[in-house]
Design an enzyme around this catalytic site. Structure first.
Site, PDB file in Angstrom:
ATOM      1  N   LYS A  79      19.689 -13.762 -17.235  1.00 34.36           N
ATOM      2  CA  LYS A  79      19.141 -12.854 -18.245  1.00 34.36           C
ATOM      3  C   LYS A  79      18.051 -11.952 -17.686  1.00 34.36           C
ATOM      4  O   LYS A  79      17.234 -12.392 -16.885  1.00 34.36           O
ATOM      5  CB  LYS A  79      18.567 -13.657 -19.399  1.00 34.36           C
ATOM      6  CG  LYS A  79      19.627 -14.492 -20.041  1.00 34.36           C
ATOM      7  CD  LYS A  79      19.684 -14.347 -21.524  1.00 34.36           C
ATOM      8  CE  LYS A  79      21.017 -14.929 -21.947  1.00 34.36           C
ATOM      9  NZ  LYS A  79      21.123 -15.227 -23.333  1.00 34.36           N
ATOM     10  N   HIS A 658      31.630 -23.403 -16.741  1.00 33.54           N
ATOM     11  CA  HIS A 658      31.696 -21.981 -16.383  1.00 33.54           C
ATOM     12  C   HIS A 658      32.697 -21.749 -15.266  1.00 33.54           C
ATOM     13  O   HIS A 658      32.874 -20.627 -14.810  1.00 33.54           O
ATOM     14  CB  HIS A 658      30.323 -21.469 -15.963  1.00 33.54           C
ATOM     15  CG  HIS A 658      29.313 -21.632 -17.059  1.00 33.54           C
ATOM     16  ND1 HIS A 658      29.361 -20.887 -18.211  1.00 33.54           N
ATOM     17  CD2 HIS A 658      28.262 -22.459 -17.188  1.00 33.54           C
ATOM     18  CE1 HIS A 658      28.379 -21.256 -18.997  1.00 33.54           C
ATOM     19  NE2 HIS A 658      27.696 -22.211 -18.414  1.00 33.54           N
TER      20      HIS A 658
END
Ligand code: GLN
Ligand code: ZN
Length: 726
Positions: A79, A658
């Protein structure tokens, strides 16, 4: 590829022309990316990781590095500061070479010049770049600084030769805590960049420069930009610190939120700066890039009440900048109109619910704590739930297949009826529950097939939330999110998940987990009114969730999970602000969860692994069980556990969802043994890293079977624990 590039240049041209026609004087270039700005900067510096080879960079290779390649995992994504925007993490290694490649910058400069717009190229600054990257071979990123700076100088030279006069250089790391070595590095770096006769506008945003204000203004740059939306208090000191030869750029229009600007407030700041510095030294700007807001609110006609008029997306913000730069003498009506909107918003009855406000004011300390401490609850929960040692569970979602997405799309378009859609989802759920029983999981989930998004699903059922048609914001690459808007008091009028959870529980004798999204995550992933306190809004959401949890419990759901993946993302950029944030964030979670009986087991889930810093806050949530991401980074996990001694139960993820890789039983067992070095056996749960919605069924089944097999083996190994203390 051709089409992609043609569309990209069309968009860039459109953005430049839009800004020009909104009378914006300084228009940026190189702010458009096919993936993200950090990655583009890395490409510009020619510093893409050596593991991808050294051939010439093609568009195909660009996307391979960003997304996927046959040979190499892509760059890690993380992020961008405290936003929900992501960037690809540069990889620093001692053998890294820099081969400057300013083509994109030069192309955009030329392309905008063709439109007769002389843009100001945007670069991410060298120290922020260094800090955003990660060392992959133990190299100290600072040791790369000389090579890195040579590359920056080459880029700046090329821009200078191409006729650029100004360059914008973004150093958002200046609003974060900096180690002394990095403060020094700022100085030496900018002295080096000053070798090129270009004017640099040093951009800071997302917070207060604070103790780095003098440093920023002492650098050889021709201007400094400060974020006055997030930190209006820094104007006063900045007016003192700015050097006589420097310009001061005022970020007065909030680039992180979607509400009309308080023009009077902004004007006062601009006026103060102009009085002291002279108007010619003051620039009026948005607080940060407009990337973080949607494009245009003018077509949002489906919103409740007057909400549309309260909004200001990127297009409207350009107008606000123009109005502010000219001032109230030139645009008295525009000032008056905004004033009217804000007064109307403050007084609006549509958005207010008195009972909700009263409930928040009436909160008492005991509303924030469970009646018994964890140790007492644990004994009762064990009895009520009858779980084995090392219970196995999953995080909530199961594969959202193409078929499910298609059914949802049809339902949204009214091509199938509500009843047909429900029946279909019920079948999927029933099949999913049977599979979980076959696999041998202990605590089951319903699979979340009815949910498209973990925040939207709840927002759609709560008062105070609105949804735009086109309020898309980039999240990463070509992925966008459409955050809900919290425009008023939040109220739950009906149960939101009880029907699904009870239907699911009816299909099995094993405990079924009720699945909710936590209050902090709902807040964090929405646009919240800027005249309401985030703390209060979060408490309102927490109260709605508290009612939901109450209903779930009454309906016989004995295990309830509140996901809080965004809790850490909301962490303030400065360490000194952490305690206050974590305090109210943890309190909101406890407010939602603390009214349940001792026997009801509260779970939470967070999908990140770096939580050393916030360990105390995790404990302060007082969830009975927390599941976290850890398959990739078990070493960090162990350190944090050892040091802090986490008191309650924990499921460190043993399956990295993931990736398409399926762990075998031995690998899971090894991870569990590693976890047991820091956790007592009674504390350990076994689960994947996160929800399984992005995975496919075949790999999910194998991975979960392996996981349950590892649990069985571990129970045999720890048989004495099962017999004695358990
Ligand atoms: N319960 C959610 C899921 O399994 C959690 C998602 C998340 O943590 N981001 O999909
Ligand atoms: Zn997760």
């Amino acid at each position: 590829m051709k089409l992609l590039l043609a569309t990209a240049s069309e968009l860039k041209n459109k953005h430049w022309l839009t800004q020009a026609s909104a009378s914006i004087d300084i228009i940026p270039s190189n702010d458009f990316s096919l993936y993200d700005q950090v990655f583009d900067m890395l490409v510009t510096l020619g510093a893409t990781p050596t593991r991808f080879g050294k051939e010439e960079l093609t568009l195909r290779r660009y996307f391979e590095m960003a997304r996927n390649s046959q040979q190499q995992p892509p760059l890690e994504m993380t992020k961008w500061f405290n936003t929900n925007y992501h960037y690809l993490v540069p990889e620093w290694s001692s053998d890294l070479e820099f081969h400057t490649n300013p083509a994109k910058l030069l192309d955009e400069l030329a392309a905008s010049a063709k439109l007769n717009i002389h843009t100001r190229p945007v670069l991410i600054g060298p120290i922020t770049m260094l800090l955003l990257g990660k060392s992959v071979d133990g190299v100290d990123p600072l040791s790369l600084l000389p090579k890195l700076l040579n590359s920056y100088v080459e880029v700046l030279r090329a821009l200078h030769e191409a006729g650029a006069e100004w360059v914008q250089i973004d150093e958002p790391c200046l609003v974060t805590d900096l180690a002394p070595a990095y403060r020094d590095a700022y100085r030496s770096a900018y002295e080096k960049l000053a070798e090129v006769p270009l004017k640099l506008m040093l951009m800071t945003y997302f917070g207060d420069l604070g103790d780095h204000l003098d440093l920023a203004c002492s650098l050889p740059v021709a201007g400094v930009h400060i974020d006055l939306a997030r930190a209006p208090g820094q104007l006063e000191p900045a007016l003192k610190a700015i050097k006589p030869e420097q310009l001061l750029s005022l970020g007065v229009v909030d680039g992180r939120n979607i509400w009309v600007a308080d023009l009077d407030k902004s004007h006062a700041l601009i006026h103060q700066a102009a009085q002291q510095l002279g108007a010619e030294r003051v620039i009026v700007a948005p607080s940060c890039s407009l990337l973080h807001v949607p494009a245009d609110s003018s077509e949002e006609n489906g919103l409740p009440g007057n909400l549309k008029h309260w909004l200001s997306f990127a297009q409207q913000k350009l107008e606000e900048i123009k109005i502010l730069a000219a001032g109230p003498q030139t645009f008295p009506e525009a000032f008056a109109e905004r004033r009217k909107i804000l007064t109307e918003r403050a007084a609006s009855a549509d958005a207010r619910i008195a009972s909700v406000r009263e409930a928040v004011t009436a909160l008492k300390p005991e509303d924030f704590t469970r009646p018994s401490v964890y140790a007492q609850r644990a004994v009762k929960q064990r009895k009520a739930l009858n779980l084995p040692l090392f219970p196995t569970t999953t995080i909530g979602s199961f594969p959202q297949t193409q078929e499910i997405r298609k059914a949802r799309a049809k339902w949204r378009k009214d091509e199938i009826t509500n009843a047909e859609y429900e029946t279909y989802l019920e079948q999927e759920m029933a099949a999913c529950i049977r599979k979980q029983e076959e696999i041998g999981l202990d605590v089951l989930v319903h699979g979340e097939f009815e949910r498209n998004d973990m925040v939207e699903y709840f927002g759609e059922q709560l008062a105070g939330f609105a949804f735009t048609k086109n309020g898309w914001v980039q999240s990463y690459g070509s992925r966008c999110v459409k955050p809900p808007i919290i425009y008023g008091d939040v109220l739950r009028s009906e149960p939101m998940t009880v029907s699904w959870s009870t239907r699911a529980q009816a299909l099995t004798s094993r405990p079924m987990k009720g699945m909710l999204t936590g209050p902090v995550t709902i807040l964090q992933w929405s646009f919240v009114r800027d005249d309401l306190s985030c703390r209060e809004v979060t408490q309102q959401i927490a109260l709605a969730l508290r009612d939901e949890i109450h209903d779930l419990e009454a309906a016989g759901i004995g295990v309830i999970q509140l996901d809080e993946p965004a809790l850490r993302e909301g962490l303030p950029l400065r360490r000194s602000d952490w305690a206050a944030y974590l305090d109210w964030a943890a309190a909101a979670f406890r407010l939602a969860t603390s009214s349940v009986r001792d026997e009801t087991q509260i779970h939470t889930h967070m999908c990140y692994s770096e939580f050393n810093d916030i360990f105390a806050a995790l404990a302060a949530l007082d969830a009975d069980v927390i599941s976290i991401e850890s398959a990739r980074s078990r070493m960090e996990l162990l350190d944090a556990f050892r040091e802090s001694g986490y008191p309650n139960e924990m499921g460190p993820g043993v399956y990295d969802i993931h990736s398409t890789r399926v762990p075998d039983t031995a690998e899971v067992t090894e991870l569990l043994h590693a976890a047991l070095k820091a956790l007592r056996p009674e504390q350990l749960w076994i689960n994947p890293d996160c929800g399984l919605k992005t995975r496919n069924w075949p790999e999910t089944l194998i991975a979960l079977k392996n996981m349950c097999e590892a649990a069985k083996q571990l129970r045999v190994e720890f048989a004495e624990v099962t017999q004695s203390s358990f």
